[in-house]
Scaffold this active site. Structure first.
Site, short mmCIF file in Angstrom:
data_model
loop_
_atom_site.label_atom_id
_atom_site.label_comp_id
_atom_site.label_asym_id
_atom_site.label_seq_id
_atom_site.Cartn_x
_atom_site.Cartn_y
_atom_site.Cartn_z
N ARG A 117 15.21 27.82 21.53
CA ARG A 117 14.22 27.24 22.44
C ARG A 117 12.79 27.58 22.01
O ARG A 117 11.85 26.96 22.47
CB ARG A 117 14.49 27.68 23.89
CG ARG A 117 14.19 29.11 24.18
CD ARG A 117 14.47 29.47 25.63
NE ARG A 117 15.88 29.46 25.95
CZ ARG A 117 16.42 28.74 26.94
NH1 ARG A 117 15.67 27.95 27.67
NH2 ARG A 117 17.71 28.80 27.19
N HIS A 170 16.78 22.82 33.48
CA HIS A 170 18.04 23.53 33.27
C HIS A 170 18.85 22.83 32.18
O HIS A 170 18.95 21.60 32.15
CB HIS A 170 18.84 23.55 34.58
CG HIS A 170 20.27 23.94 34.41
ND1 HIS A 170 20.65 25.20 34.02
CD2 HIS A 170 21.43 23.23 34.57
CE1 HIS A 170 21.97 25.26 33.96
NE2 HIS A 170 22.47 24.08 34.29
N HIS A 171 19.43 23.62 31.27
CA HIS A 171 20.34 23.09 30.25
C HIS A 171 21.76 23.14 30.81
O HIS A 171 22.29 24.24 31.04
CB HIS A 171 20.24 23.90 28.96
CG HIS A 171 18.96 23.67 28.22
ND1 HIS A 171 17.83 24.45 28.43
CD2 HIS A 171 18.62 22.74 27.30
CE1 HIS A 171 16.86 24.01 27.65
NE2 HIS A 171 17.30 22.98 26.95
N HIS A 201 18.72 26.97 40.54
CA HIS A 201 18.87 27.41 39.15
C HIS A 201 19.59 28.76 39.10
O HIS A 201 20.49 28.98 38.27
CB HIS A 201 17.50 27.51 38.50
CG HIS A 201 17.54 27.34 37.01
ND1 HIS A 201 16.41 27.27 36.24
CD2 HIS A 201 18.58 27.22 36.14
CE1 HIS A 201 16.74 27.11 34.97
NE2 HIS A 201 18.06 27.09 34.88
N HIS A 225 23.55 29.70 37.57
CA HIS A 225 23.87 30.73 36.59
C HIS A 225 24.69 31.87 37.18
O HIS A 225 25.20 32.70 36.43
CB HIS A 225 22.58 31.26 35.96
CG HIS A 225 21.98 30.30 34.98
ND1 HIS A 225 22.38 30.23 33.67
CD2 HIS A 225 21.04 29.33 35.13
CE1 HIS A 225 21.70 29.29 33.04
NE2 HIS A 225 20.88 28.72 33.91
#
EC number: 3.1.-.-
Length: 576
Positions: free
Chosen positions: A447, A544-545, A569, A573
């Protein structure tokens, strides 16, 4: 995943160190004596009594304290033998003023070594070394409201590079490189030395009383302090009841709530007193319930920060794995050396035992040679038979001794073999851990590397972000994907900025946002979410990936990116 606009280790933290600028997060703060957390001094009323060389007014106590002494200023103080610099002393609740005794002694070697280990540089914000553990039930078994204070003092010159005595009289604070504060870990409160972030503490002037060597001072969280400057008395290093020494003192991240129960200041004395400036830290002893509250808050803030900083987390894990591998290599080397020495001693002892057995065998053969003279005391051979028997006795004793030495060597060799085998196995595990951590860091670091945007996005309507707070969030609009596709970006941060700029330019999408949010997006900042969708200091929409980058998810694949609220988010996770 990807965080919002926050950057750096402290972007998800908050300040908990009352009246200490640049507190646990390095962000600065100006909280009062109470920080609203339930950990402040208001929960532990000031009082009298006595403790280990530190007293709240009169009374007599146990440990290093005891006795009464009235200062000319009308406050009680103890001029008992002071605790050595860097060692904690207890101050029990009582009549309203805290008394401490300080000396001109230098730091002990043990405390100096701790300071040397915290020279840095440090990554990931503040680091600390826990020195002492606190057992609140031992300090105040029956009444939590009668919890004592823990006082630790240090020469000011060991915590700051500034010449405190030369500062202007109106100087309110001084920058420090190290602090003594409380930290909470493993469900216990500890006293630790913390370093690694810019910090400042109040500077206060000690006011003389009518009693020579006794001064008054006060600072935020410590309304009344009597300081006795003791000279010529030996210092104490005996730990008070309820405080234990932490073993394995190693530097670790200090966390987000360190200093939440501590109040600190640098006290400077009149020049004519001859006393150098002293740093003082006063820590409130937390109840088990308060420790749990702090521990839960620490875990929450740490998880929040981890979620927003995947690259930093991967780097931290890699650094830790590498340090563990280095230690494992040292353990293997040490055990290899031990085994080599054990083999050498084993072979030597075996040779000695073999030689002793041969000597015994020769002696037995000689006995047999002269055995026919055993019943003929007058024969010349009888004396030879006796001498052979004596040789055999001595040889047998030598064999027994050599056998004991050989057995000990054999056991040490066996133990060394087992220890080396275990060390090699641990090293193999650490090698695998380091390899996995490095692979994850390499993936997460993508990233921060250049890339080209791909993906088509999805059609959206005038309620685009309504789903940002549930499931996997809202998709990248196809119109925005068309604008960004095939463009090169320096990093994912660069992509995020361009993404929101394009949203601000789209007539249909931009009208879904307030004027303030449109102003933010025009300069590449994410729009703010509703109050119920924020999490701590994370208040903006995040990207968000869906397939994590650590699992080879595409960094710039817009079909792998969705828009989510901070709260959602974090839940994603956490597997919710």
């Amino acid at each position: 995943m990807s965080g919002g606009d926050g950057r750096g280790h402290n972007s998800g933290a908050h300040n908990t160190g009352g009246n200490i600028n640049g507190g646990p997060t390095g962000l600065g703060g100006n909280g009062g004596a109470s920080d609203g957390s339930g950990w402040s001094s208001e929960n532990n009323p000031w009082g009298g009594g006595s403790g280990s060389g530190v007293h709240w007014g009169g009374g007599s106590g146990h440990g290093n304290g005891g006795g009464n002494s009235n200062s000319g200023g009308g406050s009680n103080s103890s001029v008992a033998a002071p605790m050595a610099f860097g060692f904690p002393a207890l101050a029990a609740p009582g009549a309203g003023t805290l008394g401490i005794s300080v000396s001109g002694e230098a730091l002990s070697a043990a405390i100096a070594d701790i300071f040397a280990a915290l020279k840095g540089p440090f990554k990931f914000s503040a680091w600390g070394i826990a020195l002492y553990g606190i057992l609140p039930s031992e300090i105040a078994k029956d009444d939590p409201n009668m919890m004592s204070k823990i006082v630790t003092s240090l020469p000011a010159e060991t915590v700051t590079n500034v010449q405190v005595s030369t500062l202007p009289l109106d100087q309110a604070t001084v920058s420090v490189t190290k602090r003594v504060t409380d930290v909470v870990k493993d469900t216990r409160q500890h006293i630790a030395v913390v370093a690694g972030v810019p910090m400042s503490v109040p500077v206060v002037n000690a006011k003389p009383t009518r009693t020579p060597g006794v001064f008054h001072a006060s600072f935020p969280g410590v309304p009344s302090l009597t300081v006795s400057t003791v000279k010529g008395l030996p210092v104490s290093t005996t730990l008070p009841r309820g405080i234990t020494e932490d073993k394995g003192r190693t530097a670790v991240p200090a966390g987000f709530t360190f200093g939440g129960g501590s109040h600190e200041a640098v006290i400077r004395f009149p020049k004519e007193s001859g006393q150098k400036p002293v740093y003082v830290s006063v820590t409130d002893v937390l109840t088990p319930a308060q420790v749990k509250q702090r521990q839960d808050e620490e875990k929450r803030l740490q998880q929040e920060w981890n979620d927003a900083h995947p690259v930093e987390v991967a780097e931290r894990n890699y650094e830790q794995a590498r340090a563990e591998l280095n230690q494992a290599n040292k353990d293997v080397a040490r055990n290899q050396e031990r085994q080599a020495k054990a083999v050498q001693v084993y072979n030597s002892r075996k040779s000695e035992l073999d030689a002793a057995n041969k000597t015994l065998a020769d002696a037995k053969a000689e006995i047999k040679q002269f055995e026919r003279f055993a019943r003929e005391p007058m024969a010349a051979g009888h004396r030879m038979w006796q001498m052979a028997g004596l040789k055999a006795q001595r040889a047998q004793t030598d064999v027994n001794n050599k056998k004991a030495a050989f057995d000990a060597a054999a056991k040490e060799k066996s133990d060394a073999d087992v220890a080396l085998s275990s060390a090699l196995e641990r090293r193999k595990q650490k090698e695998n851990k380091e390899k996995d951590a490095k692979a994850k860091l390499d993936k997460e670091s993508k990233r921060n590397k250049p890339g080209k945007a791909t993906g088509k996005g999805k059609p959206v309507n005038n309620k685009w972000l309504n789903n940002a707070g549930k499931d996997l969030g809202s998709p990248v609009p196809d119109r925005i994907a068309n604008k960004l596709r095939d463009k090169e970006f320096k990093s994912f941060d660069d992509f995020r900025k361009k993404f929101w700029e394009e949203v601000s330019k789209d007539p249909e999408l931009s009208k879904q946002f307030s004027r303030n949010n449109n102003d933010r997006m025009k300069v590449g900042k994410a729009p703010k979410t509703r109050t119920q969708d924020v999490s701590g200091k994370r208040t903006s929409f995040e990207l968000h990936h869906e397939k994590p980058i650590s699992q080879n998810g595409g960094v710039y694949d817009m079909d792998n990116i969705s828009v989510v609220t901070p709260k959602r988010h974090i839940d994603i996770h956490r597997g919710k």
